[in-house]
Scaffold this active site. Structure first.
Site, PDB file in Angstrom:
ATOM      1  N   LYS A   1      28.196  36.942  45.063  1.00 45.73           N
ATOM      2  CA  LYS A   1      27.569  37.196  43.942  1.00 45.73           C
ATOM      3  C   LYS A   1      26.374  38.528  43.707  1.00 45.73           C
ATOM      4  O   LYS A   1      25.598  38.289  44.523  1.00 45.73           O
ATOM      5  CB  LYS A   1      27.050  35.955  43.123  1.00 45.73           C
ATOM      6  CG  LYS A   1      26.177  36.126  41.847  1.00 45.73           C
ATOM      7  CD  LYS A   1      25.371  35.201  41.467  1.00 45.73           C
ATOM      8  CE  LYS A   1      24.217  35.781  40.122  1.00 45.73           C
ATOM      9  NZ  LYS A   1      23.387  34.579  39.701  1.00 45.73           N
TER      10      LYS A   1
ATOM     11  N   GLY B   1      15.588  32.176  34.206  1.00 46.44           N
ATOM     12  CA  GLY B   1      14.662  31.105  34.262  1.00 46.44           C
ATOM     13  C   GLY B   1      13.877  30.666  33.128  1.00 46.44           C
ATOM     14  O   GLY B   1      12.839  29.938  33.208  1.00 46.44           O
TER      15      GLY B   1
ATOM     16  N   ASN C   1      20.874  27.240  37.295  1.00 43.43           N
ATOM     17  CA  ASN C   1      20.160  26.901  38.487  1.00 43.43           C
ATOM     18  C   ASN C   1      18.994  26.170  37.904  1.00 43.43           C
ATOM     19  O   ASN C   1      18.721  24.791  38.062  1.00 43.43           O
ATOM     20  CB  ASN C   1      19.695  27.669  39.448  1.00 43.43           C
ATOM     21  CG  ASN C   1      19.045  27.315  40.839  1.00 43.43           C
ATOM     22  OD1 ASN C   1      18.581  27.885  41.740  1.00 43.43           O
ATOM     23  ND2 ASN C   1      18.918  26.103  40.795  1.00 43.43           N
TER      24      ASN C   1
END
Length: 263
Positions: free
Chosen positions: A105, A166, A214
């Site tokens: 990635k 995030g 994530n």
């Protein structure tokens, strides 16, 4: 069809087939034990590994491999924390030397606080990696011209952000994501910005091949429970996409007929 996803509903990237359409990261957890438990609960088959941040080679310190078995999961090395094309290329070359990983990635980030994809750096790094024989899944801006260029260069998957990394803001521009998706032929994943299960479900309802996340799991109050939620959300979104939603319309359409009523 019995309402479940057929066993042959798999997706393929670079010749590798997977059943789970959820890819999860291995960072930001409180410890490796929690990492392993959350990933197991997610049902994911691919896990991203930040090569510059995760211990993969020092047996004197806790190692990711002890908690996330590389024989059971496909490791996807990534270039998290790389801010130039040279850093990204060097990082993945070292990863291949260390673990033999070829499917990778790529992400090249702009400066904080936005950490928005640096597309010029991404193009440079992708060209160098593809020339080196890497199979590049690429994180990119939600830009149809950039996405098509990366596909034409030879990237094996296109992965635009849903929102800044995030942020947990969810899909901020689903219309643009849909337009990009309609023009690329390689797997299309939403990568970054997912905050909760409904965000993942929406991405899959749009028709995305898979979802990569994530922080949404790692930063949840209960990461293992959120991992389960994400697993089911991706499956539900996929089923909804396959089912074909009812058309939107202005005004009501009663579920029961208005004629032939008992009087």
């Amino acid at each position: 069809m019995d309402g479940s996803i057929a066993s042959d509903d798999t997706w393929t990237v670079a010749g590798r087939s997977f059943r789970s359409r959820l890819i999860v990261g291995t960072g930001r957890y409180k410890d490796l034990e929690e990492t392993g438990a959350a990933i197991a609960a997610s049902g994911a088959e691919i896990v991203t590994v930040a090569v510059r941040r995760v211990n993969l080679s020092d047996p004197k310190a806790p190692m990711l491999q002890d908690y996330v078995d590389p024989k059971k999961f496909t490791y996807l090395p990534n270039t998290a924390g790389c801010f130039t094309a040279n850093e990204a290329v060097r990082t993945l070359r070292l990863a291949r030397e260390a673990g033999g990983w070829n499917l990778v990635k790529l992400e090249v980030l702009g400066p904080p606080p936005l950490l928005y994809p640096d597309m010029q750096g991404t193009f440079e790094a992708a060209a160098a990696l593809i020339k080196d024989g890497f199979e590049v899944m690429v994180y990119c801006a939600d830009d149809p011209l950039a996405a098509k260029r990366l596909e034409d260069m030879g990237c094996v998957a296109i992965m635009p952000l849903g929102a800044p990394i995030g942020s947990g803001l969810g899909l901020q521009n689903p219309a643009m994501l849909t337009m990009i998706m309609q023009q690329v032929k390689v797997p299309f994943l939403v990568d970054a910005g997912v905050g909760t299960a409904s965000d993942a479900a929406i991405a899959m309802e749009l028709g995305c091949t898979a979802v990569l996340l994530n922080s949404a799991i790692a930063h949840a109050k209960n990461p293992v429970l959120m991992a389960q939620a994400m697993k089911h959300a991706v499956q539900a979104g996929r089923l909804a996409h396959l089912a074909g939603r009812m058309p939107r319309q202005m005004g009501a359409d009663p579920s029961s007929p208005l004629t032939g009523l008992i009087r």
